[in-house]
Write a protein that holds these residues in place. Sequence first.
Motif, PDB file in Angstrom:
ATOM      1  N   ILE A   3      24.366  -3.570 -33.319  1.00 16.88           N
ATOM      2  CA  ILE A   3      24.906  -3.057 -32.051  1.00 16.88           C
ATOM      3  C   ILE A   3      26.061  -2.115 -32.368  1.00 16.88           C
ATOM      4  N   ARG A   4      26.097  -0.966 -31.643  1.00 14.20           N
ATOM      5  CA  ARG A   4      27.218  -0.039 -31.796  1.00 14.20           C
ATOM      6  C   ARG A   4      27.915   0.106 -30.447  1.00 14.20           C
ATOM      7  N   LYS A   5      29.253   0.271 -30.517  1.00 12.81           N
ATOM      8  CA  LYS A   5      30.056   0.367 -29.304  1.00 12.81           C
ATOM      9  C   LYS A   5      30.891   1.640 -29.354  1.00 12.81           C
ATOM     10  N   ARG A   6      30.882   2.391 -28.236  1.00 21.71           N
ATOM     11  CA  ARG A   6      31.736   3.578 -28.094  1.00 21.71           C
ATOM     12  C   ARG A   6      32.662   3.325 -26.895  1.00 21.71           C
ATOM     13  N   LEU A   7      33.966   3.410 -27.142  1.00 18.85           N
ATOM     14  CA  LEU A   7      34.934   3.147 -26.070  1.00 18.85           C
ATOM     15  C   LEU A   7      35.072   4.385 -25.185  1.00 18.85           C
ATOM     16  N   LEU A   8      34.838   4.188 -23.871  1.00 19.10           N
ATOM     17  CA  LEU A   8      34.955   5.287 -22.905  1.00 19.10           C
ATOM     18  C   LEU A   8      36.271   5.217 -22.133  1.00 19.10           C
ATOM     19  N   ARG A   9      36.759   3.991 -21.886  1.00 17.32           N
ATOM     20  CA  ARG A   9      38.052   3.823 -21.189  1.00 17.32           C
ATOM     21  C   ARG A   9      38.666   2.500 -21.642  1.00 17.32           C
ATOM     22  N   ASP A  10      39.930   2.554 -22.014  1.00 16.25           N
ATOM     23  CA  ASP A  10      40.595   1.344 -22.513  1.00 16.25           C
ATOM     24  C   ASP A  10      40.843   0.369 -21.361  1.00 16.25           C
ATOM     25  N   GLY A  11      40.935  -0.925 -21.692  1.00 16.11           N
ATOM     26  CA  GLY A  11      41.182  -1.940 -20.684  1.00 16.11           C
ATOM     27  C   GLY A  11      42.627  -2.418 -20.690  1.00 16.11           C
ATOM     28  N   GLN A  12      42.853  -3.545 -20.004  1.00 17.22           N
ATOM     29  CA  GLN A  12      44.209  -4.085 -19.840  1.00 17.22           C
ATOM     30  C   GLN A  12      44.385  -5.329 -20.703  1.00 17.22           C
ATOM     31  N   GLY A  13      45.592  -5.484 -21.233  1.00 10.85           N
ATOM     32  CA  GLY A  13      45.929  -6.694 -21.979  1.00 10.85           C
ATOM     33  C   GLY A  13      45.183  -6.815 -23.282  1.00 10.85           C
ATOM     34  N   TRP A  14      44.939  -8.059 -23.678  1.00  6.80           N
ATOM     35  CA  TRP A  14      44.283  -8.318 -24.964  1.00  6.80           C
ATOM     36  C   TRP A  14      43.132  -9.326 -24.841  1.00  6.80           C
ATOM     37  N   ALA A  15      43.089 -10.086 -23.730  1.00  2.00           N
ATOM     38  CA  ALA A  15      42.090 -11.151 -23.588  1.00  2.00           C
ATOM     39  C   ALA A  15      40.698 -10.591 -23.388  1.00  2.00           C
ATOM     40  N   THR A  16      39.703 -11.297 -23.899  1.00  2.00           N
ATOM     41  CA  THR A  16      38.283 -10.958 -23.711  1.00  2.00           C
ATOM     42  C   THR A  16      37.534 -12.219 -23.289  1.00  2.00           C
ATOM     43  N   PRO A  17      36.418 -12.075 -22.576  1.00  3.08           N
ATOM     44  CA  PRO A  17      35.668 -13.265 -22.142  1.00  3.08           C
ATOM     45  C   PRO A  17      34.880 -13.882 -23.284  1.00  3.08           C
TER      46      PRO A  17
ATOM     47  N   GLU B 258      25.870   1.559 -20.398  1.00  7.33           N
ATOM     48  CA  GLU B 258      27.248   1.909 -20.069  1.00  7.33           C
ATOM     49  C   GLU B 258      27.777   0.783 -19.174  1.00  7.33           C
ATOM     50  N   VAL B 259      28.811   0.086 -19.643  1.00  5.99           N
ATOM     51  CA  VAL B 259      29.279  -1.132 -18.979  1.00  5.99           C
ATOM     52  C   VAL B 259      30.753  -0.992 -18.583  1.00  5.99           C
ATOM     53  N   GLU B 260      31.071  -1.420 -17.368  1.00  5.53           N
ATOM     54  CA  GLU B 260      32.465  -1.517 -16.918  1.00  5.53           C
ATOM     55  C   GLU B 260      32.737  -2.993 -16.588  1.00  5.53           C
ATOM     56  N   LEU B 261      33.714  -3.589 -17.284  1.00  5.17           N
ATOM     57  CA  LEU B 261      34.069  -4.997 -17.054  1.00  5.17           C
ATOM     58  C   LEU B 261      35.156  -5.048 -15.976  1.00  5.17           C
TER      59      LEU B 261
ATOM     60  N   ALA C 141      20.629 -10.432 -25.177  1.00  2.00           N
ATOM     61  CA  ALA C 141      21.697 -10.972 -26.023  1.00  2.00           C
ATOM     62  C   ALA C 141      22.634  -9.885 -26.521  1.00  2.00           C
ATOM     63  N   GLY C 142      22.106  -8.730 -26.853  1.00  3.63           N
ATOM     64  CA  GLY C 142      22.948  -7.660 -27.364  1.00  3.63           C
ATOM     65  C   GLY C 142      23.989  -7.220 -26.356  1.00  3.63           C
ATOM     66  N   LEU C 143      23.605  -7.168 -25.067  1.00  2.00           N
ATOM     67  CA  LEU C 143      24.554  -6.778 -24.032  1.00  2.00           C
ATOM     68  C   LEU C 143      25.641  -7.840 -23.877  1.00  2.00           C
ATOM     69  N   GLU C 144      25.271  -9.124 -23.926  1.00  2.00           N
ATOM     70  CA  GLU C 144      26.261 -10.203 -23.835  1.00  2.00           C
ATOM     71  C   GLU C 144      27.268 -10.116 -24.969  1.00  2.00           C
ATOM     72  N   ARG C 145      26.771  -9.848 -26.170  1.00  2.00           N
ATOM     73  CA  ARG C 145      27.667  -9.757 -27.320  1.00  2.00           C
ATOM     74  C   ARG C 145      28.633  -8.591 -27.155  1.00  2.00           C
ATOM     75  N   GLY C 146      28.163  -7.514 -26.607  1.00  2.00           N
ATOM     76  CA  GLY C 146      29.035  -6.376 -26.369  1.00  2.00           C
ATOM     77  C   GLY C 146      30.093  -6.691 -25.326  1.00  2.00           C
ATOM     78  N   ILE C 147      29.697  -7.357 -24.225  1.00  2.00           N
ATOM     79  CA  ILE C 147      30.654  -7.698 -23.162  1.00  2.00           C
ATOM     80  C   ILE C 147      31.763  -8.593 -23.703  1.00  2.00           C
ATOM     81  N   CYS C 148      31.429  -9.457 -24.674  1.00  2.00           N
ATOM     82  CA  CYS C 148      32.429 -10.370 -25.248  1.00  2.00           C
ATOM     83  C   CYS C 148      33.523  -9.629 -26.027  1.00  2.00           C
ATOM     84  N   THR C 149      33.348  -8.329 -26.279  1.00  2.00           N
ATOM     85  CA  THR C 149      34.379  -7.553 -26.982  1.00  2.00           C
ATOM     86  C   THR C 149      35.250  -6.753 -26.028  1.00  2.00           C
ATOM     87  N   MET C 150      34.987  -6.846 -24.712  1.00  2.00           N
ATOM     88  CA  MET C 150      35.658  -5.977 -23.742  1.00  2.00           C
ATOM     89  C   MET C 150      36.866  -6.655 -23.090  1.00  2.00           C
ATOM     90  N   LYS C 151      37.826  -5.819 -22.679  1.00  2.00           N
ATOM     91  CA  LYS C 151      38.989  -6.281 -21.927  1.00  2.00           C
ATOM     92  C   LYS C 151      38.814  -5.908 -20.456  1.00  2.00           C
TER      93      LYS C 151
END
Length: 562
Positions: free
Chosen positions: A74-88, A172-175, A131-141
């Motif tokens: 899986i590869r991830k490209r950051l489009l917009r930074d999030g808030q804080g440091w916590a991830t789900p 393309e995912v927005e948390l 599963a790949g999408l879930e793993r990616g979401i777990c890296t997002m703020k």
Amino acid sequence: MPRARNRVGTLTRRGRRRCETMVRSSRITFSSAAAVAMAGAGGSSSDDDEAGEEIESAPPLRVGEERAIGPWGIRKRLLRDGQGWATPVPPDEVSVHYVGTLPDGTLFASTRDGGGEEPRTINLGSGDVVAGLERGICTMKKGEKALFMLPPLAYEDSGAPGVPIGSELHFEVELLSWLTVVDVCKNGGIVKKVLSTGVNRQTGELDEVTVKYKIKLLDESIVEESPEEGSTFFVNEDAFGEQGRAAKNQFSAVPPNSAVNMDVELVSLKPVVDVSGDLKVMKKTLKSGDGLRTPHDGETVHKQVTVGLDRAVATMVKGELAEVTVKFEYGFGSTEVQRQLITVPSCSTLIYEVELIDFTKEKESWEMSAHEKLEAAEKSKVAGNDLFKIGKFQRAAKKYSKALSYINEDGHVEDEVEKLVKTVRISCWLNHAVCCLKLKDFAQAISLCSMVLEIESCNVKALYRRAQAYIELYDLELAKTDLRKALELDPNNKEVKLLQANLKKLQVESDKRDVELYANMFDRITEESDAVSKKRKVENVNHNEETKSSDAEEALEVVKGH
């Protein structure tokens, strides 16, 4: 099942596990079958953290940067930074917008179809999405937007509409947000979803809490609800159990083996501490104090104390208000005590409401001069004497030990105060020894008196008190030696003479017991010897008679033969 009591705010032991993880407001799901299984296994649960994805340590992504995530391709490209440091992490419930396309831009999935803005709720770890999408979401703020490129295995088995087998997928995912979900017992029996966070303090096993709750079946039928002001939270280990519950008042019936949802708000929390370690001195904080510092032993606190209260106050901070419950073992004991307002019956449990207004900080020993150390030791010794006079022997012993800590032999003592220090030290050892005699710690009493005699071999008090301890341990010969020497030093000492007379009585009784013991032993040996002799005589007589009979029979046979 939950039920209200007249007293608001006491959490019973059965419901503690559910609230120990709470900090404010939560929804708790009880699965009856799983809870029964939990009860059958003893209700044990691991305290380990929820398992999450392991992500290689690397600097945070910058907007526009791209990076591989783990070993899954899986590869991830950051489009917009999030808030804080916590991830789900699984099993959290996330709210996201996503748009799924093929590498050529063909759209195959989107939460924004037709211009809609309704986000998708996903329970991580449940398999709701690939599963790949879930793993990616777990890296997002929170608030982050990212593009995830998944390897061509994601939909291979399912053959999702519009997705050719073997295609790479782009999401393309927005948390937007997520709710923390905790599997409290690690078996699905109790699952907690945090709806709003509270102050950063979790409840403990003994804490008293006030809660509001509403219990619903999965079809949203309400089966139980607390009063508006909150109430006691009481839940059986198996939720409503296999039998369920009939409808009552305005509440719906609970079918057998039902799972329920429970909305719980932790309204207030009163921390409870087991001060003594045996549940006999309990402190419940009614109002928090300031700072972290608590009184040390020897510091002045304005209070009228029992042993239990003294120990509880030692755990309080300035400004704290607490309710302290003291069982009789740490209170006034098994005797009736007259106080200013009432007579306290024997074996009474005492309840104090205590506010620590202030306490006087004393210097540490290393901060004191030799004169200050001597003064502090003398002050602590006097406090010990006062406690001894009213029968508080254990606390008096602590004061004598405290006094000795100021003038221990390892510390530097100026020449002009050396004699005074020696006098105070010997006095504290002797007084501490008396406390040990009262507390029946005879070995420690012997040790303390021996320390005195190493310095003053002719100290009559030390010889007398050590002899007392020897007698209690029934070491009469050593006691006799100490008393003989004490009388040589002070022939007219009445206490020593009295103890010697008592020792002689004990010695006579001991000798008498020894004589009786040996006499009984010899009697037993004699009786056993006599019994053996009689047995042998009987055996010999029987043998002789048998021999005579045999001889007669042989003679008769001979006569008949002739």
